[in-house]
Design a protein around this motif. Structure first.
Motif, PDB file in Angstrom:
ATOM      1  N   ARG A 116      18.185 -56.198  55.860  1.00  0.00           N
ATOM      2  CA  ARG A 116      19.212 -55.490  56.817  1.00  0.00           C
ATOM      3  C   ARG A 116      19.944 -54.302  56.041  1.00  0.00           C
ATOM      4  N   GLU A 120      19.532 -50.287  56.746  1.00  0.00           N
ATOM      5  CA  GLU A 120      20.572 -49.367  57.154  1.00  0.00           C
ATOM      6  C   GLU A 120      20.373 -48.187  56.072  1.00  0.00           C
ATOM      7  N   GLU A 124      20.315 -44.195  57.154  1.00  0.00           N
ATOM      8  CA  GLU A 124      21.255 -43.049  56.702  1.00  0.00           C
ATOM      9  C   GLU A 124      20.460 -42.098  55.858  1.00  0.00           C
TER      10      GLU A 124
END
Length: 182
Positions: A116, A120, A124
């Protein structure tokens, strides 16, 4: 004024990337210590130890890559390094002492959060840092392989699996949040 905002944005982007590298290096160090704790308890007597030793080798490679990137880019390590040293080893040793399935449950919980976290980061980063993105994507694939191995080796048969998983995952999320800043 507009140029000042661009510079501020570039500085913020640089800080964000340094934070990513710092937390990833800390996480790989923690993983190395977890596996060291597990292997200290299991030795090579248990079939699961071979899988753990393989995962530990991959984590060592990940750690070396982030160590190198930190040195090249002037990123300071987390100040919590001594905490992750002890906490990682203790988590590994405790889960291994419970049994091989608990050691594997630890891996599933940790790798679930790392997957996870890396997803992310990739979102980004976008295409802003191809070197870091490629490294994160490669290591994410290894972490998913670790999770699959641990599931295949009985992680879900560990005593109190849902509770153990929830506690370890919460600890991982906390470690990630803290290591980004400190």
């Amino acid at each position: 004024m507009a140029q000042q905002n661009i510079l501020k944005t570039a500085a913020q982007r640089s800080d964000a990337i340094k934070s990513m590298i710092r937390v990833n290096q800390a996480g790989e160090y923690g993983a190395k210590r977890i596996y060291a704790g597990q292997l200290a308890i299991m030795g090579d007597r248990i079939p699961a130890a071979r899988s753990i030793a393989h995962m530990a080798e991959q984590e060592e490679r990940h750690l070396s890559a982030f160590d190198k990137m930190m040195a090249e880019r002037g990123v300071r390590p987390t100040l919590l390094h001594p905490v992750w040293d002890v906490a990682g080893f203790a988590l590994g040793a405790v889960t291994a002492a419970i049994g091989p399935e608990a050691a594997m449950a630890c891996t599933v919980a940790v790798e679930t959060e790392i997957d996870r976290h890396y997803a992310e980061q990739l979102e980004e980063l976008g295409d802003s840092d191809p070197e870091l993105s490629a490294m994160v994507a490669e290591f994410q694939a290894d972490e998913l392989e670790h999770k699959a191995t641990a599931l295949a080796e009985g992680a879900e048969r560990a005593p109190a699996y849902p509770l153990m998983s929830a506690i370890i995952r919460l600890g991982c999320r906390t470690a990630i949040a803290v290591s980004k800043r400190i």
